[in-house]
Structures are given as C-alpha cells and as structure tokens.
Design a protein around this motif. Structure first.
Motif, PDB file in Angstrom:
ATOM      1  N   GLY A   1      -0.769   2.183  13.877  1.00 30.51           N
ATOM      2  CA  GLY A   1      -1.359   1.672  12.647  1.00 30.51           C
ATOM      3  C   GLY A   1      -1.187   0.162  12.538  1.00 30.51           C
ATOM      4  O   GLY A   1      -2.054  -0.532  11.996  1.00 30.51           O
ATOM      5  N   THR A   2      -0.082  -0.331  13.047  1.00 29.70           N
ATOM      6  CA  THR A   2       0.165  -1.771  12.978  1.00 29.70           C
ATOM      7  C   THR A   2      -0.891  -2.536  13.772  1.00 29.70           C
ATOM      8  O   THR A   2      -1.440  -3.536  13.295  1.00 29.70           O
TER       9      THR A   2
ATOM     10  N   ASN B   1      -4.200  -2.313  11.959  1.00 26.97           N
ATOM     11  CA  ASN B   1      -4.260  -3.274  10.856  1.00 26.97           C
ATOM     12  C   ASN B   1      -4.417  -4.704  11.381  1.00 26.97           C
ATOM     13  O   ASN B   1      -5.128  -5.512  10.789  1.00 26.97           O
TER      14      ASN B   1
ATOM     15  N   THR C   1       3.755   3.495   1.929  1.00 25.60           N
ATOM     16  CA  THR C   1       4.760   4.098   2.804  1.00 25.60           C
ATOM     17  C   THR C   1       6.014   4.490   2.030  1.00 25.60           C
ATOM     18  O   THR C   1       6.671   5.464   2.371  1.00 25.60           O
TER      19      THR C   1
ATOM     20  N   ALA D   1      -3.076   4.288   6.662  1.00 25.75           N
ATOM     21  CA  ALA D   1      -2.420   4.744   7.898  1.00 25.75           C
ATOM     22  C   ALA D   1      -1.764   6.096   7.655  1.00 25.75           C
ATOM     23  O   ALA D   1      -1.938   7.044   8.411  1.00 25.75           O
ATOM     24  N   TYR D   2      -1.026   6.181   6.541  1.00 24.98           N
ATOM     25  CA  TYR D   2      -0.359   7.448   6.218  1.00 24.98           C
ATOM     26  C   TYR D   2      -1.259   8.376   5.393  1.00 24.98           C
ATOM     27  O   TYR D   2      -1.346   9.575   5.666  1.00 24.98           O
TER      28      TYR D   2
ATOM     29  N   ASP E   1      -4.023   6.702  10.616  1.00 25.93           N
ATOM     30  CA  ASP E   1      -3.178   7.026  11.778  1.00 25.93           C
ATOM     31  C   ASP E   1      -3.172   8.524  12.061  1.00 25.93           C
ATOM     32  O   ASP E   1      -2.505   9.281  11.348  1.00 25.93           O
TER      33      ASP E   1
HETATM   34  C1  PLP Z   1       3.038   3.701   8.876  1.00 27.15           C
HETATM   35  C2  PLP Z   1       2.220   2.720   8.186  1.00 27.15           C
HETATM   36  C3  PLP Z   1       1.785   1.559   8.835  1.00 27.15           C
HETATM   37  C4  PLP Z   1       2.202   1.218  10.227  1.00 27.15           C
HETATM   38  O1  PLP Z   1       1.708   2.133  11.130  1.00 27.15           O
HETATM   39  P1  PLP Z   1       2.423   2.410  12.528  1.00 27.15           P
HETATM   40  O2  PLP Z   1       1.577   3.455  13.147  1.00 27.15           O
HETATM   41  O3  PLP Z   1       3.815   2.865  12.217  1.00 27.15           O
HETATM   42  O4  PLP Z   1       2.443   1.132  13.278  1.00 27.15           O
HETATM   43  C5  PLP Z   1       0.960   0.697   8.131  1.00 27.15           C
HETATM   44  N1  PLP Z   1       0.605   0.964   6.865  1.00 27.15           N
HETATM   45  C6  PLP Z   1       1.019   2.065   6.210  1.00 27.15           C
HETATM   46  C7  PLP Z   1       0.565   2.294   4.794  1.00 27.15           C
HETATM   47  C8  PLP Z   1       1.854   2.975   6.844  1.00 27.15           C
HETATM   48  O5  PLP Z   1       2.285   4.054   6.188  1.00 27.15           O
END
Ligand code: PLP
Length: 456
Positions: free
Chosen positions: A129-130, A133, A203, A230-231, A261
C-alpha cells in the motif's frame, strides 16, 4: 493453518504442471554443482532449524489473535502462490510473466468493478500500500507541481514520508469537532492543495472520513481526491448491507485515484497492494523505454505503467484464483462477519463495567479502555499496557495498543483527567470472520485479564 485438503492438492497439481510445462527433464543439464544441491542430511537439518524459528511467531492464524491488522491468507491463495512460484513469473513485462500479466489485468478489472471505479481505469498491483500511495502522490505532484498535497491528522504516516521523498509540500487539513478534516478551516491565504488524501478506513481506529462531503468541496475548488483505502477498500462491497454508513462509500467512484491492499482484507499473502487512476491518461507519466525488455508483445506491459520494475507475478496469480473462487459474494460474507464481530464487541464492552468502548466502530477495529479506579490518563495507560502484556505472555488473548493525544482524549474520553500528553488505549482489529463467534469468549478473557492486571 492451511487445511490438509489444500496441502494434499499441491503434490498432484505440481505433477500436472510438470507434465504440461516442465516437460524438459534435466538430463541435458551440465555438471550440477554440489554447493547448490546439498545432501539430504544438510537439508533435513536446516529445515528443522527453519521450522523451529518459524514457530517463534504470534498465533496470527488463530481467532485469539485480535491485535494488529494481520489476516491469514486464504488457503487457496497459498496454493496458487506456491504452484506459481515454481514458475516464478515476473510481471514487469509480458516477456517475464505472459500469463500472470494477463491475470493481473483481469484482477484489476475486478478491483475496478468492486470499488465502483469506471471500466477502463488504469491500475496495477504493487508490492504494498505504501508503494501504491507513493505512485498516487507522485502522479498528484506531476499534475500539480505548485500545489501541496493535503492530508488529515488521521492519514497513514507514510504519506508525509513519501511526500518528503518526492520533495513535495504537504499541508494538514485541520480537524473539526468530530475529528474529521474540515477543509473550510484551511488558511485561505495559503496555496490551494492540488490533491486531498481521504482515508476510508484509518489504520488506527478504522474511521471512515466523510468522502461525500469532502468530494463536494474538492469538485467546487478544482482539487483532486486521492482515496487511501489500503485497509478499508473492500468495504465498498458492503455499502448496501445496512451494516455500514453507505454515504462515504457511494462517493468512492468520484475519486481521482484509489489505493486498496489485497494483502490487508483481500485474503492475500504479502506483498499485494494496488493503485487505480480514474483517468487512464495518468499512464503518460510512466512513459519510458527499456532497451532490454518489452520484446515479445506490442501490447502495453505492466512495467510501462508501474514505478517498480520486477514484481511478483505470483501475487497476481494468487489474487486471481481467490477472486475466481470466492467472487464478490465470498468477500462480502467474510467482511460482514468481521463488521458484525466489531459491533458485537463494542456492544459487549458498553455493558461491561470493567471496560469502556471509545466509539462505535465504523468498520472492524474496536478501541477501548479498562475502567481504572482513578480516571487519570497515566493510570489507564498503565492498566492497558498490563492487559496487553499479560494477554500475550499467557497466550490468552493478543491485542494491540494505540496512543491518543490529549485532543483525541478530550473528544473520546471526556471524563478523563489529562495528567500526561497522551493515553494508551487497547485496540483490536477483528478482521477474521471467526471473530464473530469468538466475541463472547473474548469478553470473558478480557474480564479475566483485567482481574489479573489489577492484582499485580
Ligand atoms: C496499511 C495501510 C497503509 C500502508 O500499506 P502497506 O501495505 O502496509 O504498505 C497505508 N494506508 C492505510 C490507510 C493503511 O491502513
């Protein structure tokens, strides 16, 4: 744990793959190096060590693990990944992963449909997700080099870091009384942001920022919207279930870009993130030529629309199989159990005199505090940490903690005496459907842990 029925399939499927794909036996191979092929005894010994070391993990697979945002992959995803790893496709180019690249495109079409983005949006998988983004922020900077990226106090910490990496200014939108960003509080004399990051499923507490109102502001001002889901992203599938507030989700298709993600809620092993751009012409920013790849096809290679070069084709294969097998309905059913588990835990905590839930969860993360005899932040923090520690040490229950700053304390726990600048609260991510039936037992375990923590 992967069920035996899935493990048993691996052998026969590998055998079949061998007949179809690995027809060339190794008889033509020149001298095999013994350094690369250790004997059985050495193999036995290092694998023994490996198993011993792997067993030094927290029980992520088990329902009594209700701590961090960690979710076991679906056994079918494991099986697909394991099979495909023997081929080890590289989705940088159709040269490296011809079939896995096509599967990635199919997966992205499904993700597009499952998040309400228009068909034809541009997207690909990423290693996390990083990185997903980062790509969205990079496109944001390319489109508006002179305007900052706006985030909120609830945004993931990596947005600031990635903007630093891009050497691009960030502005934090001040929060209103509800803790959500309120862009009308932005300094009117400062440059207007080019892109606003909105998080659907934060998160920390799984909060859903009010995209439906933010998008109205953004459209009026000519500000782009990037949604970091992502979540939370798969919750779009539940918008009509009556289990969540549909409004922010209904606005999702109006965003300019989106991160979701599959390795968070999509039952995939790490690393599987993804990014989508509603306007496919964002692909122009990625344009490059690579003189040593892109030979076998004139079709667009995924490496031509991705910042990363090599990427695990197996990640696409595993996700493709999971989607094929479960379809949207399977994910919907899994998510609705997670959501119900969170609501049930929250309600159970509300009726409990040893704990207090901080807020009605918006997705599947519950935050709560033990009711200490004193109402000082320091006491409550100490008790929270003790409960976390005893739960883990005695293998009874795995939780996580979260620090809230004094402003958040005043909002969520107005009765507390703020004798330090933060309070540590307990946090539980209920992202396994099994958590739904575990909640009554979880409440019993929490009560027991409270008594144990209170005693020493
Ligand atoms: C987990 C998360 C990220 C980062 O994603 P990774 O896959 O851990 O790199 C970014 N934004 C949100 C809202 C997340 O929950």
């Amino acid at each position: 744990m992967i069920p035996a029925s899935y493990i048993r399939r691996l052998g026969p499927l590998l055998e079949e793959l061998k007949q179809r794909f690995y027809q060339n036996d190794r008889s033509g191979v020149a001298q095999e190096s013994t350094a690369m092929n250790p004997d059985e005894k050495v193999l036995d010994s290092v694998f023994q060590t490996l198993v011993e070391r792997l067993s030094r993990n927290y029980p992520f697979h088990h329902h009594r693990y209700a701590g961090q945002m960690l979710k076991p992959p679906h056994p079918a995803a494991w099986l697909a990944y394991a099979l495909s790893m023997t081929v080890n496709p590289n989705n940088h180019a159709l040269d490296g992963g011809p079939e896995a690249s096509v599967m990635e495109k199919e997966v992205m079409e499904r993700l597009t449909a499952w998040t309400g983005f228009p068909a034809g949006s541009l997207g690909h998988l990423t290693s996390s997700g990083t990185i997903a983004n980062l790509e969205a922020l990079w496109v944001a900077r390319q489109l508006h080099p002179d305007r900052p990226v706006a985030i909120s106090s609830l945004s993931h910490y990596t947005h600031r870091r990635m903007c630093g990496l891009l050497n691009h200014p960030v502005v934090e939108v001040p929060s209103g009384d509800d803790g959500f960003p309120d862009p009308s509080l932005l300094d009117p004399a400062a440059p207007l942001p080019g892109t606003l990051v909105v998080t659907l499923g934060t998160t920390g507490q799984g909060r859903v920022e009010p995209l439906h109102t933010l998008v109205r502001w953004a459209e009026e001002k000519g500000v782009r919207i990037h949604v970091d889901a992502a979540y939370g992203g798969f919750y779009y599938l539940l918008r009509k279930s009556g289990l969540i507030d549909p409004e922010p989700w209904e606005a999702l298709p109006r965003a300019d870009s989106l991160v979701i993600d599959p390795h968070k809620h999509g039952l995939q092993p790490y690393g599987c993130g993804s990014v989508l751009f509603r306007d496919p012409s964002a692909g122009r920013f990625y344009h490059h030529d690579s003189p040593y790849t892109y030979f076998t096809s004139d079709e667009r290679h995924l490496g031509e629309i991705s910042l990363e070069c090599s990427r695990a084709g197996s990640a696409a294969v595993a996700l493709w199989l999971t989607m094929e097998l479960l379809s949207a309905e399977g994910l919907r059913s899994m998510l609705s159990d997670c959501r119900k588990a969170a609501l049930k835990l929250h309600e159970g905590l509300m009726e409990n005199d040893q704990f207090e839930s901080l807020m009605r969860p918006e997705l599947d993360i519950v935050t709560f505090v033990p009711r200490a005899k004193s109402s000082r932040c320091s006491e409550i923090s100490m008790l929270s940490k003790k409960i976390l520690k005893i739960g883990m040490q005695t293998d009874q229950l795995y939780l996580s903690t979260m620090d809230l700053d004094s402003q958040q304390v005043r909002r969520s726990l107005p009765g507390l005496e703020v004798d330090q600048d933060h309070v540590t609260v307990l946090r539980s991510v209920l992202m396994k459907p099994e958590h739904l039936s575990f909640v009554p037992e979880m409440l019993d375990r929490l009560n027991m842990l409270y008594r144990q923590a209170d005693r020493n």
